[in-house]
Design a protein around this motif. Structure first.
Motif, PDB file in Angstrom:
ATOM      1  N   ASP A 107       0.843  -1.203   0.000  1.00 27.00           N
ATOM      2  CA  ASP A 107       0.000   0.000   0.000  1.00 27.00           C
ATOM      3  C   ASP A 107       0.875   1.248   0.000  1.00 27.00           C
ATOM      4  OD1 ASP A 107      -2.398  -1.376   0.017  1.00 27.00           O
ATOM      5  OD2 ASP A 107      -2.528  -1.437   2.209  1.00 27.00           O
ATOM      6  N   THR A 108       1.932   1.191   0.765  1.00 23.49           N
ATOM      7  CA  THR A 108       2.844   2.340   0.840  1.00 23.49           C
ATOM      8  C   THR A 108       3.485   2.612  -0.516  1.00 23.49           C
ATOM      9  OG1 THR A 108       3.261   1.826   3.151  1.00 23.49           O
ATOM     10  CG2 THR A 108       4.863   3.259   2.066  1.00 23.49           C
ATOM     11  N   ARG A 109       3.868   1.547  -1.216  1.00 20.04           N
ATOM     12  CA  ARG A 109       4.467   1.722  -2.553  1.00 20.04           C
ATOM     13  C   ARG A 109       3.455   2.378  -3.495  1.00 20.04           C
ATOM     14  NH1 ARG A 109       8.703  -1.013  -4.436  1.00 20.04           N
ATOM     15  NH2 ARG A 109       7.690  -1.877  -6.267  1.00 20.04           N
ATOM     16  N   ARG A 110       2.210   1.922  -3.422  1.00 19.90           N
ATOM     17  CA  ARG A 110       1.162   2.476  -4.277  1.00 19.90           C
ATOM     18  C   ARG A 110       0.930   3.960  -3.954  1.00 19.90           C
ATOM     19  NH1 ARG A 110      -3.902   3.159  -2.574  1.00 19.90           N
ATOM     20  NH2 ARG A 110      -3.847   1.581  -0.924  1.00 19.90           N
ATOM     21  N   ARG A 111       0.824   4.256  -2.675  1.00 14.13           N
ATOM     22  CA  ARG A 111       0.552   5.647  -2.277  1.00 14.13           C
ATOM     23  C   ARG A 111       1.730   6.554  -2.628  1.00 14.13           C
ATOM     24  NH1 ARG A 111      -1.609   3.063   3.278  1.00 14.13           N
ATOM     25  NH2 ARG A 111      -3.784   2.775   2.653  1.00 14.13           N
ATOM     26  N   GLU A 112       2.928   6.043  -2.425  1.00 18.28           N
ATOM     27  CA  GLU A 112       4.119   6.855  -2.710  1.00 18.28           C
ATOM     28  C   GLU A 112       4.174   7.207  -4.190  1.00 18.28           C
ATOM     29  OE1 GLU A 112       8.163   8.071  -3.574  1.00 18.28           O
ATOM     30  OE2 GLU A 112       7.180   6.293  -4.407  1.00 18.28           O
ATOM     31  N   ALA A 113       3.903   6.218  -5.032  1.00 17.19           N
ATOM     32  CA  ALA A 113       3.965   6.453  -6.478  1.00 17.19           C
ATOM     33  C   ALA A 113       2.921   7.485  -6.900  1.00 17.19           C
ATOM     34  CB  ALA A 113       3.762   5.139  -7.227  1.00 17.19           C
TER      35      ALA A 113
END
Ligand code: NDP
Length: 477
Positions: A107-113
């Motif tokens: 989720d963090t990777r998705r939000r960061e992108a």
């Protein structure tokens, strides 16, 4: 705008993090969906430092110095997305949203992108140490861009736990690296707890010690190489008497361990990356097994040794053997966890410094232990160490412990005391050091029923045997 940082989400974790920041002299803007929590914080703790209470998202954002730093400490999952959706439109390029909740690293990777597209920094941050840690100094594992750490790092290092003057906070790596490392931390925590629980069960089952006596054993262990927060609190839990009944506290607690799910994430990821984190997996399954009351009820009468009758032939030395088995199993659990971080780092291109991870776990977090200083040393000496088990100090300690380890596992088997953590750790050790594994036979079976081919020890290439027609016919596939 005069606050150097803001916290939104003022339940116990956010409130304590905000107080910690304010106690260190930082001006902290406060925000919470329902305004009562903001008011309560100021009413109860306003004298601890400089707080700027705000009640709308706009007010909150206006209160922050640029680049704005917003710590989001809300219930992990969709609430985090809701909060991001609320604040992101109000921010300007270069501002930093910090998610300090327990998010899944994907989720963090998705939000960061998504936020990077909008020019915003998103820093998924692992925070460990529970509510006490948040207030007095947690272990902090920020991910996100290196440039966001330039302005965020000094604040976080200021409020983090300190060990020998060094803050338990470091930039772990880009995007989801911080939450990934926090996830593995929690997996290791499961494993540590399970191994300690098995040690208790063995001391009680094989030596007949009472919980209070076992508390003393743990206190002694806590003065040596096992010195750690978890051993320390275990001694306190075991020494505790239930006020209502006068019985040992541990005997009045239902023996069904619960979980919030981070252990499961760790195991799922271990399977995805193909990293054998068997200690963490067994610990997670041990909790799950304990909760299957219907299964346990159905199986209760199955034949096997009863503890009191089977006891005997166990010497007082046994307690020392358990200490050694615990130490060796713990090395295995950590070796596996660090291998998982290594694999995650390679998979996602994070370039995580394993020695630095060990360093930030030395204080503030639940698995804090003297032992982590040795792990830091091992990775300092050799950054690409394939396994902690092969590193000088750990290697000799585990080799020295292995006789005791084997004796404890065989005693457990003889007495019918389940030790999934100790047993799987020992099996891992023996599998890794084996000259040959029966995996060769598995390859033969796979080739037989599915023509999956095999490689040979003496020649390059992949081969298939035509089993049905003529097993002597082997050909290169
Ligand atoms: P909770 O996980 O109980 O979350 C409560 C907070 O989330 C409240 O401030 C609540 O606001 C807010 N919230 C919930 N839903 C929404 C929403 N849709 N929109 C806006 N705000 C919302 O709080 P904790 O303090 O226990 O934990 C905070 C985070 O820290 C969690 O992610 C948790 O997993 C993590 N955590 C970490 C620990 C650690 O040791 N590192 C220990 C405990 C938690 P409202 O008051 O308006 O309801």
């Amino acid at each position: 705008s005069r606050a150097s940082i803001g916290v939104t989400g003022l339940a116990v974790m956010g409130r304590n993090l905000a107080r910690n920041l304010a106690r260190h002299g930082h001006t902290v803007a406060l925000h919470n969906r329902s305004p009562q929590r903001t008011r309560d914080l100021v009413d109860q703790f306003g004298s601890e430092g400089d707080f700027v209470p705000t009640h709308t998202a706009e007010e909150f954002v206006r209160a922050l110095e640029r680049p704005r730093k917003l710590v989001v400490m809300v219930k992990a999952g969709t609430p985090t997305d809701a909060v991001i959706d609320e604040f992101a439109p109000l921010l300007e390029p270069g501002d930093i949203i910090i998610d300090a909740g327990n998010a899944h690293f994907a989720d963090t990777r998705r939000r960061e992108a998504a936020l990077r597209e909008r020019g915003l920094h998103f820093v998924g941050t692992g925070v460990s140490g529970g509510e006490e840690g948040a207030l007095h100094g947690p272990s902090i594992m920020p991910g996100g861009s290196a440039s966001s750490y330039d302005s965020l790092g000094p604040l976080f290092e200021d409020i983090a736990a300190k060990v020998d003057g060094a803050p338990c906070c470091t930039h772990i790596g880009p995007d989801g690296a911080g939450h990934f490392v926090k996830m593995v931390h929690n997996g290791i925590e499961y494993s540590d707890m399970q191994l300690i629980a098995e040690s208790f069960d063995l001391l009680r089952g094989a030596l007949g010690y009472e919980p209070a006596q076992i508390a003393d054993v743990f206190r002694t262990w806590n003065t040596g190489r096992l010195d750690s927060y978890l051993i320390e609190i275990t001694a306190e839990v075991l020494a505790h008497t239930d006020p209502a009944t006068g019985a040992p506290f541990v005997d009045v607690v239902a023996d069904e361990a619960e979980q919030k799910g981070t252990g499961r994430w760790t195991v799922q990821n271990g399977l995805e990356l193909g990293v054998p984190i068997t200690g963490i997996a067994e610990a997670t399954f041990a909790r799950s097994l304990s909760g299957h009351t219907e299964l346990r009820r159905a199986a209760r009468g199955l034949a096997g040794p009863t503890r009191s009758a089977a006891r005997g032939g166990v010497s007082e030395r046994f307690a020392d053997d358990v200490e050694q088995a615990l130490y060796a199993s713990k090395v295995v659990a950590y070796a596996q966890g660090f291998n998982q971080i290594q694999a995650g780092s390679a998979e996602y291109g994070w370039n995580v410094d394993l020695g630095a991870v060990a360093a930030v776990w030395r204080g503030g977090c639940i698995i804090r232990a003297k032992f982590l200083d040795d792990i830091r040393g091992a990775y300092r000496a050799e950054a690409g160490l394939p396994t902690l088990l092969a590193s000088g100090e750990f290697r000799s300690a585990v080799e020295d412990a292995q006789d005791a380890w084997r004796s404890v596992v065989s005693t457990a088997v003889r007495l019918g005391i389940p030790t999934p953590g100790f047993s799987t750790a020992l099996a891992y050790y023996d599998a890794l050091r084996a000259e040959r594994l029966p995996a060769a036979l598995v390859q033969g079976q796979r080739d037989y029923f599915g023509a999956h081919t095999y490689r040979r020890v003496d020649r390059d290439g992949s081969f298939h045997t035509t089993w049905a027609a003529d097993p002597r016919a082997e050909h290169e596939a």
